[in-house]
Every structure is written in structure tokens, then in C-alpha cells.
Design a protein around this motif. Structure first.
Motif, PDB file in Angstrom:
ATOM      1  N   GLY A   9       0.900  -1.283   0.069  1.00 54.28           N
ATOM      2  CA  GLY A   9      -0.126  -0.077  -0.031  1.00 54.28           C
ATOM      3  C   GLY A   9       0.941   1.228  -0.076  1.00 54.28           C
ATOM      4  O   GLY A   9       2.046   1.231   0.066  1.00 54.28           O
ATOM      5  N   ASP A  10       0.327   2.376  -0.601  1.00 52.03           N
ATOM      6  CA  ASP A  10       0.757   3.679  -0.123  1.00 52.03           C
ATOM      7  C   ASP A  10       0.025   4.601   0.603  1.00 52.03           C
ATOM      8  O   ASP A  10      -1.052   4.806  -0.210  1.00 52.03           O
ATOM      9  N   PRO A  11       0.306   5.020   1.637  1.00 52.38           N
ATOM     10  CA  PRO A  11      -0.557   6.142   2.339  1.00 52.38           C
ATOM     11  C   PRO A  11      -1.058   7.360   1.575  1.00 52.38           C
ATOM     12  O   PRO A  11      -2.079   7.839   1.675  1.00 52.38           O
ATOM     13  N   GLU A  12      -0.268   7.519   0.245  1.00 49.42           N
ATOM     14  CA  GLU A  12      -1.004   8.801  -0.396  1.00 49.42           C
ATOM     15  C   GLU A  12      -2.222   8.419  -1.232  1.00 49.42           C
ATOM     16  O   GLU A  12      -2.651   9.200  -1.802  1.00 49.42           O
ATOM     17  N   ARG A  17      -4.634   1.466   0.851  1.00 47.26           N
ATOM     18  CA  ARG A  17      -5.233   0.074   0.613  1.00 47.26           C
ATOM     19  C   ARG A  17      -4.274  -0.197  -0.661  1.00 47.26           C
ATOM     20  O   ARG A  17      -4.406   0.327  -1.799  1.00 47.26           O
ATOM     21  N   TRP A  18      -3.754  -1.421  -0.774  1.00 42.32           N
ATOM     22  CA  TRP A  18      -2.820  -2.008  -1.794  1.00 42.32           C
ATOM     23  C   TRP A  18      -3.492  -2.013  -3.145  1.00 42.32           C
ATOM     24  O   TRP A  18      -2.954  -1.838  -4.243  1.00 42.32           O
ATOM     25  N   GLY A 179       2.962 -11.492  -7.586  1.00 44.01           N
ATOM     26  CA  GLY A 179       3.174 -10.465  -6.627  1.00 44.01           C
ATOM     27  C   GLY A 179       1.963  -9.537  -6.137  1.00 44.01           C
ATOM     28  O   GLY A 179       0.970 -10.272  -5.950  1.00 44.01           O
ATOM     29  N   SER A 180       2.107  -8.456  -6.322  1.00 41.64           N
ATOM     30  CA  SER A 180       1.067  -7.292  -5.829  1.00 41.64           C
ATOM     31  C   SER A 180       0.351  -6.840  -7.135  1.00 41.64           C
ATOM     32  O   SER A 180      -0.302  -5.862  -7.150  1.00 41.64           O
ATOM     33  N   TYR A 181       0.630  -7.426  -8.288  1.00 43.87           N
ATOM     34  CA  TYR A 181       0.072  -6.846  -9.362  1.00 43.87           C
ATOM     35  C   TYR A 181      -1.451  -7.481  -9.721  1.00 43.87           C
ATOM     36  O   TYR A 181      -1.786  -8.358  -9.677  1.00 43.87           O
ATOM     37  N   VAL A 182      -2.136  -6.157  -9.652  1.00 48.95           N
ATOM     38  CA  VAL A 182      -3.674  -6.511  -9.657  1.00 48.95           C
ATOM     39  C   VAL A 182      -4.119  -6.798 -11.169  1.00 48.95           C
ATOM     40  O   VAL A 182      -3.859  -6.036 -11.916  1.00 48.95           O
ATOM     41  N   GLY A 183      -4.969  -8.011 -11.305  1.00 52.13           N
ATOM     42  CA  GLY A 183      -5.293  -8.640 -12.561  1.00 52.13           C
ATOM     43  C   GLY A 183      -6.588  -8.893 -12.598  1.00 52.13           C
ATOM     44  O   GLY A 183      -6.953  -9.022 -13.764  1.00 52.13           O
TER      45      GLY A 183
END
Lengths: 283, 91
Positions: A9-12, A17-18, A179-183
Motif C-alpha cells: 500500500g501507499d498512504p498517499e 489500500r494496496w 506479486g501484488s500486480y492487480v489482475g
């Protein structure tokens, strides 16, 4: 905060949320180049790899049930190094936000439903899964995986499409492919969905983490109609005969919001999971 | 503690040749025990569900089988055999 948000995730962006972090939707995630090496598809066959590993572990429930439970527990604790695909339940409103963020968005046939029920989805009226990101442009390379083809949608069409499946009673699960790549945003139910089934039946958590929300009933507003009971895919809702109201077990609740979107009196609200000390660590 | 009894489910591939086209057991099973997958995957084309042997059937969730035998009843090829271990063996 759950481990996926902590790691990816990135707080910005998107309250940390990731799946609302644009980096996890970027083309660079799809193919990662290493210095001096040819570009290789990142986790070139993540579905296949994850499926095989899952298959090996799942096989142990017949041969060595104790070992099976141990390995599931280990896999759950491995978090970022988990051999399994990451997936998380999200409510409709957050699926809408993803549909605005991701490009392209396309409907496609659901691989779980093909496998579990032999259900063929041949066109955009039948497709029940949502593919996201640049990988979708290459669908023609894998005609068997994308059986029946794909249908590209604008963000507004995608929202309408997600709403259609929400109305039917499907749970939205945001899925990764390497990984975390949203598909994708899967539209899922039990028992067809492999991720829901692996969690509910076998305790494999990684592919079906709970959403950052949790359903709560307002007993004053609940009419006891029971519409929500049949919407729950996780067995968290019962009709409490004594009070003639809906009873939600919030520890079993995955925060998909299907009960909330169907409640005719607006008696169900989604609360921030982390605002409740007893549920803040229940993912 | 109650010990679950896992059956052995044998699917005769010589009889069950087109499971994806047939899908009777897949849709009849109350516990969704079965799953179908492409055995033959060729570059550039979809696998044909009517081609014998192109798809395979397995009973991946046989731990969820109750032994109701509904699948055996609907199977047009008599391809499914379900055997539960005797009670003593699970004690």
C-alpha cells in the motif's frame, strides 16, 4: 493494517489500500526487467504455479491431515513470500474505485466456474469475471484460458457490470497475478470460487483475505425480512428467531457488503474493521 | 472426535471422454466434488469440448463427498465408482 497493505500500500493513495495504489496496476509490474536480462513475464505463470503448489498441499489432506494443517498454517504466516496468489474481498464501492483506476477493464469467462461446474461463458452476456490491466490486451495468446474471448469496457460500463453481479449476489474479490500486480475483480460465490472455498473449507487465507469493512445491523431499523440471509456466501448471517432480527457474526463476516446492498430498510452498515479493536486484526 | 471418512473416487477415463461437454456430474453434485480441466492445450486455439480426451475430470474435493451416489446415477457412461473405507479402518 493487514500485511498486504503494509507491504504494497501507499498512504498517499486510496487510504493506504494496496489495490487502490496505482503502482500495483502499472505496466511495469506486469513485466519486470532485471539488469542485463531479457524482460521476463513477472511470475510468468502465477496462476499455474500457485495452482500446482496449492494442489500439492491440498493433496496432503488425504495422505497426512496433520501435515496438511501445518502447511496451511505455514503458508498463511509466510505473507509476502506466500506461494499463493493474493486475493481480498472488497465491497461494491471499492470495486467501482478500482474500475476507475485500472486500464483496461474487460469482462471474461470465470475459470473457477468452468472447472467446478463446467459452466461455459461464451460472450459478454455470459462472462462473469473481470480482467484488469495490460495483460488483457494479450488475451489472444491464451485462447483456452480466455475461452470465448474478452469484452473491453469503459469505466462506466464496468461499474454497471459489477453492479449487475452484485445484484445477483456475487462477492467481489480483487485478485493478483504475480506479486501484488492487480489482475482482476472476480465475481464469486461458494462453492464454485476456488479462493472462497480454499479459505472457508480449508483455512487457506492468502487468496481470500477479508475486506477492510465489516457489516453491522441496526436492530431498530431491521424489519427481520431475511433478505440478507440468503445473500451471505460465508455463512455469517442467520435469522435470529428470538428477536426476529438478522444476526451477523462479525467474526465470520468478510465485509463484502452484499447484505448491505440488498437491505430494503438500510439497516445494515459497513463499519471500518480497524475501528473495532476486536476485529482490527481479523483478516 | 469424529474422524472424516474419505472415499476413493475412481473416474474411468476410457468411459468418461468428454466431461466438459457432458458436465452432468459437475452440475448434479450437491457438494461440488468434481472439477474439469483441459488436458490438451494447443497454441493459438481453444480446446474442443467435444474432442475425446481433450478434457479430464477429477474428484478433487472428494473429502467433501457424502456418498449420496447422485453422480453415479446421472453418469451416462457408468464411469464413476465411489468406495468408502470400512468403519473399522477409520476408528
Amino acid at each position: 493494517m493487514n500485511w498486504v497493505d503494509e507491504a504494497f500500500g501507499d498512504p498517499e493513495y486510496g487510504e493506504g489500500r494496496w489495490y487502490l495504489n496505482p503502482k500495483n496496476h502499472s505496466r511495469q509490474m506486469y513485466k519486470i526487467k532485471k539488469t542485463g536480462q531479457k524482460a521476463a513475464a513477472y511470475g510468468s505463470d502465477p496462476e499455474g504455479t500457485s495452482g500446482r503448489m496449492m494442489g500439492e498441499i491440498m493433496q496432503k489432506r488425504f495422505t497426512d491431515p496433520e501435515k496438511f494443517r501445518e502447511e496451511v498454517k505455514e503458508a498463511n504466516e509466510m505473507t509476502t513470500k506466500s506461494p499463493f496468489q493474493i486475493g481480498q474481498v472488497i465491497p461494491l464501492q471499492e470495486a467501482f474505485r478500482v474500475a476507475e483506476l485500472a486500464y483496461p477493464v474487460a469482462s471474461m469467462s470465470c475459470i473457477c466456474r468452468i472447472g467446478a461446474r463446467g459452466q461455459e461463458e461464451r460472450n459478454e452476456h455470459e462472462y462473469s469475471c473481470t480482467g484488469l490491466g495490460v495483460g488483457m490486451f494479450k488475451w489472444e495468446r491464451w485462447p483456452e484460458r480466455y475461452k470465448g474471448g474478452v469484452n473491453f469496457m469503459s469505466p462506466d460500463e464496468a461499474k454497471e457490470w459489477l453492479l449487475k453481479w452484485n445484484k445477483k449476489g456475487m462477492v467481489h474479490i480483487i485478485m493478483t497475478f504475480g506479486g501484488s500486480y492487480v489482475g482482476g475483480i472476480c465475481n464469486c460465490d461458494y462453492p464454485d470460487c476456488g479462493m472462497i472455498r480454499n479459505r472457508v473449507d480449508y483455512g487457506v487465507e492468502t487468496g481470500c483475505l477479508k475486506s477492510p469493512w465489516v457489516a453491522a445491523v441496526d436492530y431498530d431499523a431491521c424489519s427481520g425480512c431475511g433478505v440478507c440471509v440468503q445473500r451471505c456466501q460465508f455463512g455469517a448471517i442467520k435469522f435470529e428467531v428470538t428477536t426476529e432480527k438478522t444476526n451477523i457474526d462479525q467474526f465470520k463476516c468478510f465485509g463484502c457488503g452484499l447484505c448491505e446492498t440488498a437491505c430494503p430498510t438500510g439497516a445494515i452498515e459497513l463499519l471500518d474493521r480497524e475501528s473495532l479493536p476486536g476485529l482490527a486484526e481479523v483478516w | 472426535m469424529a474422524v472424516p471418512r474419505f472415499p476413493t473416487i475412481i473416474i474411468d477415463a476410457a468411459k468418461c471422454t468428454v466431461p466438459f461437454a457432458c458436465k452432468k456430474c459437475l452440475q448434479a453434485c450437491l457438494q461440488s466434488v468434481f472439477s474439469v480441466h483441459a488436458v490438451k492445450v494447443e497454441r493459438g486455439r481453444e480446446t474442443d469440448p467435444s474432442e475425446a480426451g481433450a478434457y479430464g475430470l477429477n474428484a478433487g474435493h472428494r473429502d467433501k463427498c457424502t456418498g449420496c451416489n447422485d453422480c453415479i446415477e446421472v453418469c451416462p457412461e457408468d464411469a464413476i465408482t465411489i468406495t468408502f473405507p470400512p468403519v473399522e479402518a477409520t476408528a
